[in-house]
Design a protein around this motif. Structure first.
Motif, PDB file in Angstrom:
ATOM      1  N   SER A  14      47.513  14.449  26.493  1.00  0.00           N
ATOM      2  CA  SER A  14      47.084  15.529  27.115  1.00  0.00           C
ATOM      3  C   SER A  14      48.349  16.220  27.728  1.00  0.00           C
ATOM      4  N   LEU A  15      49.344  15.389  28.302  1.00  0.00           N
ATOM      5  CA  LEU A  15      50.244  16.165  28.772  1.00  0.00           C
ATOM      6  C   LEU A  15      51.230  16.949  27.954  1.00  0.00           C
ATOM      7  N   MET A  16      51.438  16.224  26.797  1.00  0.00           N
ATOM      8  CA  MET A  16      52.111  16.887  25.765  1.00  0.00           C
ATOM      9  C   MET A  16      51.479  17.964  24.976  1.00  0.00           C
ATOM     10  N   ALA A  17      50.130  18.009  25.006  1.00  0.00           N
ATOM     11  CA  ALA A  17      49.515  18.944  24.359  1.00  0.00           C
ATOM     12  C   ALA A  17      49.784  20.359  25.085  1.00  0.00           C
ATOM     13  N   GLU A  18      49.951  21.682  24.524  1.00  0.00           N
ATOM     14  CA  GLU A  18      50.250  22.851  25.001  1.00  0.00           C
ATOM     15  C   GLU A  18      49.840  23.853  24.014  1.00  0.00           C
ATOM     16  N   VAL A  19      49.340  24.907  24.745  1.00  0.00           N
ATOM     17  CA  VAL A  19      48.813  26.057  23.752  1.00  0.00           C
ATOM     18  C   VAL A  19      49.307  27.105  24.590  1.00  0.00           C
ATOM     19  N   LYS A  20      50.125  27.916  24.212  1.00  0.00           N
ATOM     20  CA  LYS A  20      50.565  29.301  24.670  1.00  0.00           C
ATOM     21  C   LYS A  20      49.916  30.414  24.182  1.00  0.00           C
ATOM     22  N   ASN A  21      49.399  31.393  24.661  1.00  0.00           N
ATOM     23  CA  ASN A  21      48.635  32.424  24.340  1.00  0.00           C
ATOM     24  C   ASN A  21      49.422  33.764  24.575  1.00  0.00           C
ATOM     25  N   GLU A  22      50.008  34.246  23.478  1.00  0.00           N
ATOM     26  CA  GLU A  22      50.885  35.394  23.657  1.00  0.00           C
ATOM     27  C   GLU A  22      50.791  36.184  22.594  1.00  0.00           C
ATOM     28  N   TYR A  23      51.315  37.690  22.866  1.00  0.00           N
ATOM     29  CA  TYR A  23      51.233  38.516  21.612  1.00  0.00           C
ATOM     30  C   TYR A  23      52.565  38.446  20.997  1.00  0.00           C
ATOM     31  N   THR A  90      42.782  38.906  13.803  1.00  0.00           N
ATOM     32  CA  THR A  90      42.762  39.248  15.384  1.00  0.00           C
ATOM     33  C   THR A  90      43.018  38.506  16.331  1.00  0.00           C
ATOM     34  N   GLY A  91      43.481  37.199  15.892  1.00  0.00           N
ATOM     35  CA  GLY A  91      43.470  36.296  17.106  1.00  0.00           C
ATOM     36  C   GLY A  91      42.184  35.422  17.394  1.00  0.00           C
ATOM     37  N   SER A  92      40.971  35.806  16.790  1.00  0.00           N
ATOM     38  CA  SER A  92      39.968  35.064  17.228  1.00  0.00           C
ATOM     39  C   SER A  92      39.699  33.684  16.525  1.00  0.00           C
ATOM     40  N   ARG A  93      40.060  33.629  15.223  1.00  0.00           N
ATOM     41  CA  ARG A  93      40.350  32.284  14.473  1.00  0.00           C
ATOM     42  C   ARG A  93      41.179  31.395  15.044  1.00  0.00           C
ATOM     43  N   THR A  94      42.580  31.808  15.408  1.00  0.00           N
ATOM     44  CA  THR A  94      43.588  30.934  15.970  1.00  0.00           C
ATOM     45  C   THR A  94      43.243  30.543  17.557  1.00  0.00           C
ATOM     46  N   SER A  95      42.405  31.279  18.017  1.00  0.00           N
ATOM     47  CA  SER A  95      42.081  30.932  19.563  1.00  0.00           C
ATOM     48  C   SER A  95      41.142  29.791  19.638  1.00  0.00           C
ATOM     49  N   ILE A  96      40.601  29.403  18.501  1.00  0.00           N
ATOM     50  CA  ILE A  96      39.934  28.028  18.245  1.00  0.00           C
ATOM     51  C   ILE A  96      40.725  26.986  17.619  1.00  0.00           C
ATOM     52  N   VAL A  97      41.438  27.357  16.671  1.00  0.00           N
ATOM     53  CA  VAL A  97      42.073  26.344  15.937  1.00  0.00           C
ATOM     54  C   VAL A  97      43.460  25.891  16.872  1.00  0.00           C
ATOM     55  N   ALA A  98      44.097  26.719  17.585  1.00  0.00           N
ATOM     56  CA  ALA A  98      45.220  26.369  18.343  1.00  0.00           C
ATOM     57  C   ALA A  98      44.896  25.465  19.311  1.00  0.00           C
ATOM     58  N   GLY A 106      48.076  16.736  20.089  1.00  0.00           N
ATOM     59  CA  GLY A 106      49.247  16.968  21.097  1.00  0.00           C
ATOM     60  C   GLY A 106      50.395  17.952  20.700  1.00  0.00           C
ATOM     61  N   TYR A 107      49.925  18.722  19.660  1.00  0.00           N
ATOM     62  CA  TYR A 107      50.908  19.832  19.285  1.00  0.00           C
ATOM     63  C   TYR A 107      51.358  20.929  20.305  1.00  0.00           C
ATOM     64  N   LYS A 108      52.284  21.453  20.375  1.00  0.00           N
ATOM     65  CA  LYS A 108      52.787  22.621  21.016  1.00  0.00           C
ATOM     66  C   LYS A 108      52.597  23.916  20.242  1.00  0.00           C
ATOM     67  N   VAL A 109      51.581  24.702  20.463  1.00  0.00           N
ATOM     68  CA  VAL A 109      51.137  25.778  19.612  1.00  0.00           C
ATOM     69  C   VAL A 109      51.106  27.047  20.171  1.00  0.00           C
ATOM     70  N   ILE A 110      51.420  28.084  19.551  1.00  0.00           N
ATOM     71  CA  ILE A 110      51.424  29.397  20.158  1.00  0.00           C
ATOM     72  C   ILE A 110      50.257  29.994  19.466  1.00  0.00           C
ATOM     73  N   ASN A 111      49.411  30.632  20.145  1.00  0.00           N
ATOM     74  CA  ASN A 111      48.339  31.361  19.509  1.00  0.00           C
ATOM     75  C   ASN A 111      48.743  32.735  19.596  1.00  0.00           C
ATOM     76  N   LEU A 112      48.922  33.393  18.573  1.00  0.00           N
ATOM     77  CA  LEU A 112      49.291  34.902  18.370  1.00  0.00           C
ATOM     78  C   LEU A 112      48.172  35.674  18.895  1.00  0.00           C
ATOM     79  N   LYS A 113      47.988  36.339  19.867  1.00  0.00           N
ATOM     80  CA  LYS A 113      46.788  37.063  20.352  1.00  0.00           C
ATOM     81  C   LYS A 113      46.833  38.520  19.629  1.00  0.00           C
ATOM     82  N   GLY A 114      45.702  38.826  19.165  1.00  0.00           N
ATOM     83  CA  GLY A 114      46.023  40.188  18.340  1.00  0.00           C
ATOM     84  C   GLY A 114      46.007  40.176  16.955  1.00  0.00           C
TER      85      GLY A 114
END
Length: 132
Positions: A14-23, A90-98, A106-114
């Motif tokens: 859980s410490l390694m897991a990371e989601v960044k939400n950015e445009y 639009t970012g709605s599907r990635t906001s679930i998958v990321a 534990g992946y480091k994922v960037i969710n591309l908003k928008g």
């Protein structure tokens, strides 16, 4: 003892897991972080892909998904030990998958908003045709 080790392993994950939400931005594109496009083939054909994007469908046009198939393709095409980004329309599907990928694996994922909507209409980023 086994429970303690398991709890420590889960905590570490859980410490390694990371989601960044950015445009999406030109700066992000210049970093050459892999971008996985989780839209459908129909969407890829309609709008094209960001240059260098990796098309791996998560949900089909009917809303069905095969998580195992998606993960197999992801592991073949992306080094999941390093950060990578997800994009959809639009970012709605990635906001679930990321968050799922970050929490479960534990992946480091960037969710591309928008999503592609923002990339192509907001930033006017050119796309390349999808070729099977």
């Amino acid at each position: 003892m086994k429970k303690t080790i398991l709890l420590l392993m889960l905590f570490t994950l859980s410490l390694m897991a990371e989601v960044k939400n950015e445009y999406i931005s030109q700066e992000l594109l210049k970093q050459n972080i892999p971008i996985v496009d989780i839209r459908t083939p129909g969407e890829w054909k309609e709008t094209g892909l960001l240059k260098g994007a990796i098309p791996i469908m998560f949900w089909d046009a009917g809303g069905n998904y095969d998580a195992r198939k998606f993960l197999n393709e992801l592991h073949k095409k992306v080094d999941t030990t390093k950060p990578f980004a997800l994009i959809c329309h639009t970012g709605s599907r990635t906001s679930i998958v990321a968050p799922w990928l970050a929490k479960e694996f534990g992946y480091k994922v960037i969710n591309l908003k928008g999503g592609m909507e923002y990339a192509t209409k907001g930033l006017h980023i050119k796309t390349v045709p999808y070729r099977q």
